[in-house]
Design a protein around this motif. Structure first.
Motif, PDB file in Angstrom:
ATOM      1  N   ARG A   1      -2.705  -3.626  12.279  1.00  0.00           N
ATOM      2  CA  ARG A   1      -2.161  -3.054  12.794  1.00  0.00           C
ATOM      3  C   ARG A   1      -1.597  -4.044  14.457  1.00  0.00           C
ATOM      4  NH1 ARG A   1      -5.942   0.750  14.621  1.00  0.00           N
ATOM      5  NH2 ARG A   1      -5.122   0.124  16.834  1.00  0.00           N
TER       6      ARG A   1
ATOM      7  N   ALA B   1       5.577  -4.573  13.008  1.00  0.00           N
ATOM      8  CA  ALA B   1       3.702  -3.798  12.290  1.00  0.00           C
ATOM      9  C   ALA B   1       4.211  -2.838  11.863  1.00  0.00           C
ATOM     10  CB  ALA B   1       2.657  -4.222  13.451  1.00  0.00           C
ATOM     11  N   PRO B   2       3.326  -1.948  11.225  1.00  0.00           N
ATOM     12  CA  PRO B   2       2.290  -2.557  10.300  1.00  0.00           C
ATOM     13  C   PRO B   2       2.524  -3.552   9.654  1.00  0.00           C
ATOM     14  CG  PRO B   2       2.800  -0.175   9.965  1.00  0.00           C
ATOM     15  CD  PRO B   2       3.824  -0.621  11.130  1.00  0.00           C
TER      16      PRO B   2
END
Length: 169
Positions: free
Chosen positions: A38, A26-27
């Motif tokens: 997220r 992530a992101p």
């Protein structure tokens, strides 16, 4: 895995090592403004998906698509697949299937209320459940789609409607 209902079901029931390795990436790219990107947001919703055995996404893959998915277990109680449904609301309206869209929307709402399903792990879930929002959203889209026909049919009653709305407010 991060933005579709089926992907979230598979992620929720994956082993912890895989989940952590995946979330470290992530992101993630946002496909729409509603897409969760997220890792922490995704991690927080996984226990709820496991508990309810249901994942729901609204407008995260495409702005006019809501997705619903449930896990399919093998005889060892391991998830081997996800059964998903993702009705494209605007496509259905374009084809004249608006009654089916409304029936599906109300059926999902009724099932969720019957089994007391909290779809999203948010603080606002209890006072204003996402299933209530989903019903309002889908009905609003259908009304908006037919706004010209509705306007024409309701024009003779506009004074009465205004009086009722003002009296109710």
């Amino acid at each position: 895995l991060y933005c579709s209902a089926a992907g979230r079901v598979l992620l929720a029931f994956a082993d912890d090592e895989f989940i952590e390795a995946f979330l470290r990436r992530a992101p993630f790219p946002a496909l729409t403004p509603q897409t969760l990107t997220r890792g922490a947001e995704l991690r927080d919703m996984l226990p709820r998906i496991r508990e309810q055995r249901l994942a729901v996404t609204v407008g995260e893959v495409s702005s006019d698509v809501a997705g619903f998915a449930a896990p399919i277990f093998d005889h060892h109680d391991r998830v081997i697949a996800a059964l998903a449904m993702a009705p494209a609301i605007l496509l259905s309206l374009d084809r004249g299937w608006w009654p089916a869209v409304l029936v599906m929307s109300w059926a999902v709402f009724a099932a969720g209320r019957h089994w007391d399903v909290d779809v999203l792990p948010s603080q606002s879930e209890r006072p204003f459940p996402i299933l209530v929002w989903q019903v309002l959203f889908v009905n609003g889209i259908v009304l908006g789609w037919h706004r010209e026909q509705l306007s024409t049919r309701l024009r003779p009653y506009r004074r009465r409607i205004c009086v009722i709305v003002l009296a109710t407010a």
